[in-house]
Design an enzyme around this catalytic site. Structure first.
Site, mmCIF file in Angstrom:
data_model
loop_
_atom_site.group_PDB
_atom_site.id
_atom_site.type_symbol
_atom_site.label_atom_id
_atom_site.label_comp_id
_atom_site.label_asym_id
_atom_site.label_seq_id
_atom_site.Cartn_x
_atom_site.Cartn_y
_atom_site.Cartn_z
ATOM 1 N N CYS A 132 0.808 5.500 -10.978
ATOM 2 C CA CYS A 132 1.281 6.290 -9.833
ATOM 3 C C CYS A 132 2.791 6.163 -9.588
ATOM 4 O O CYS A 132 3.489 7.163 -9.395
ATOM 5 C CB CYS A 132 0.511 5.896 -8.576
ATOM 6 S SG CYS A 132 0.114 4.131 -8.461
ATOM 7 N N HIS A 252 3.465 6.261 -1.869
ATOM 8 C CA HIS A 252 4.359 5.228 -2.390
ATOM 9 C C HIS A 252 5.800 5.699 -2.173
ATOM 10 O O HIS A 252 6.127 6.864 -2.425
ATOM 11 C CB HIS A 252 4.157 5.044 -3.895
ATOM 12 C CG HIS A 252 2.873 4.372 -4.285
ATOM 13 N ND1 HIS A 252 1.980 3.827 -3.387
ATOM 14 C CD2 HIS A 252 2.351 4.130 -5.524
ATOM 15 C CE1 HIS A 252 0.956 3.295 -4.053
ATOM 16 N NE2 HIS A 252 1.154 3.476 -5.343
HETATM 17 O O1 L14 Z 1 -2.266 1.333 -13.179
HETATM 18 O O2 L14 Z 1 -1.159 0.637 -6.017
HETATM 19 O O3 L14 Z 1 -3.139 3.077 -12.306
HETATM 20 O O4 L14 Z 1 -2.628 -0.826 -6.699
HETATM 21 C C1 L14 Z 1 -3.433 2.048 -9.834
HETATM 22 C C2 L14 Z 1 -3.398 1.333 -8.504
HETATM 23 C C3 L14 Z 1 -1.588 0.602 -10.581
HETATM 24 C C4 L14 Z 1 -1.571 -0.078 -9.255
HETATM 25 C C5 L14 Z 1 -2.763 1.908 -12.223
HETATM 26 C C6 L14 Z 1 -1.938 0.177 -6.882
HETATM 27 C C7 L14 Z 1 -2.938 1.158 -10.933
HETATM 28 C C8 L14 Z 1 -1.997 0.875 -8.188
#
Ligand code: L14
Length: 344
Positions: A132, A252
């Protein structure tokens, strides 16, 4: 279009935070579906979900679930993708995988449609959806790379709890209420569900997303480093990241410093970002306008603002990038890829 081809689609992880958004998008985008199969772990099997007025029962995903499936969207964790995506491919499906399982695999394209949709054609059954935080960053950087070249990226993230799933959202809300009531806060899930030590997320900032690696970086930080180079197609770009969890539910945010290879004018950069597909420029300091997670939540775009030159480095540029981590950061990026495949 009455003669449009219709697809047999499977959603693996249909009951999760990302799966829910994938279903919303398949519905609102009127994805050409012949048959929709909802799959999950044994834990969530049996759950009923209504799609376009029809009640569907979520089934446990097994190697045989993919017979006759054309497109399978995976977001049930890396272990499920590792175990089952090869079976889906064996049955002839194209997999769009939202997990970390195949992103750095050299036979697997890592795709952000606004950046490198052409890579889809090289797939051998699996197309990886990037992390993401990486998706929103490269969507904003691509036009700058094309115009000026990029030598270096320094990024710090401020990541929403929804990235860690719906149980992490519940935990953050529960802790916030407890803290406001003067009760004890018992951390249960964050920073990483499978690790023994837990930290409070309410009224806090946790500099750990995913597990630590031998080199002192977290896996989330290393995903940003490696995936950025792969998607932008340039191993020589220097990338360093610090990923932080903050008590926000959706969206985010990222503070990004980029060093360009050639001189730039700030107005040209603004125009490039204004014209960039999937990017919305929100940059009006005089009126206190800049991207905010609360504004980005629920929207498909990547929002960019706070553009300003590094006062100590002519070719250095600072910016603030915000996007809904469950949409462009996951479900929307995946559905964009699925739509591209459906178009043939
Ligand atoms: O690698 O904000 O797709 O905890 C997805 C969740 C990375 C961390 C990924 C999170 C994860 C993300």
């Amino acid at each position: 279009m009455s003669n449009q081809k219709l697809f047999h689609v499977a959603v693996v992880g249909a009951t999760g935070a990302v799966g829910e958004q994938i279903l919303n998008l398949l519905d609102s985008r009127n994805f050409p579906i012949q048959e929709l199969k909802l799959l999950s772990s044994a834990r969530s099997a049996g759950t009923k979900i209504t799609f376009k007025g029809r009640e569907l029962t979520v089934e446990e995903a097994t190697p045989d679930s993919f017979k006759g499936i054309d497109i399978a969207l995976f977001s049930a964790g890396g272990d499920v993708s590792k175990a089952l995506a090869p079976h889906a491919v064996r049955h002839g499906a194209v997999c769009i995988d939202n997990t970390n399982a195949y992103r750095m695999d050299e036979n697997t394209p890592l795709v952000v449609p606004e950046v490198n949709i052409g890579k889809v054609a090289e797939h051998k059954g699996i197309i990886a959806n990037p992390n993401c935080s990486t998706i929103q960053m490269v969507a904003a950087l691509k036009p700058l790379q094309e115009r000026y070249g990029i030598s270096r990226i320094i990024v710090s993230t401020y990541q929403a709890v929804s990235g860690a799933g719906s149980r992490a959202i519940d935990e953050m809300l529960r802790q916030t209420k407890a803290a406001l009531n003067g009760e004890v806060v018992n951390p249960d899930i964050l920073p990483v569900g499978s690790l023994p030590v837990k930290h409070q997320i309410a009224f806090n900032a946790i500099p750990q997303i995913d597990k630590f690696q031998e080199n002192g970086y977290t896996l989330e930080e290393m995903k940003m480093v490696r995936e950025t180079k792969k998607i932008l197609g340039d191993d020589s770009i220097q990338v360093t990241a610090t990923c932080v969890r903050i008590p926000v539910v959706y969206g985010h945010s990222e503070s990004l410093y980029v060093e360009l290879k050639n001189d730039y004018e700030l107005d040209d950069v603004k125009q490039l970002l204004k014209d960039a597909p999937g990017v919305t420029l929100v940059d009006d300091p005089a009126n206190q306008q800049y991207p905010l997670a609360t504004e980005a939540a629920g929207k498909p775009d990547v929002f960019v603002g706070r553009l300003r030159r590094d006062l100590g480095h002519e070719r250095g540029l600072n910016m603030w990038i915000v996007s809904d981590n469950l949409l462009k950061g996951a479900a929307w990026n995946a559905v964009q890829i699925a739509e591209h495949i459906a178009k043939g």
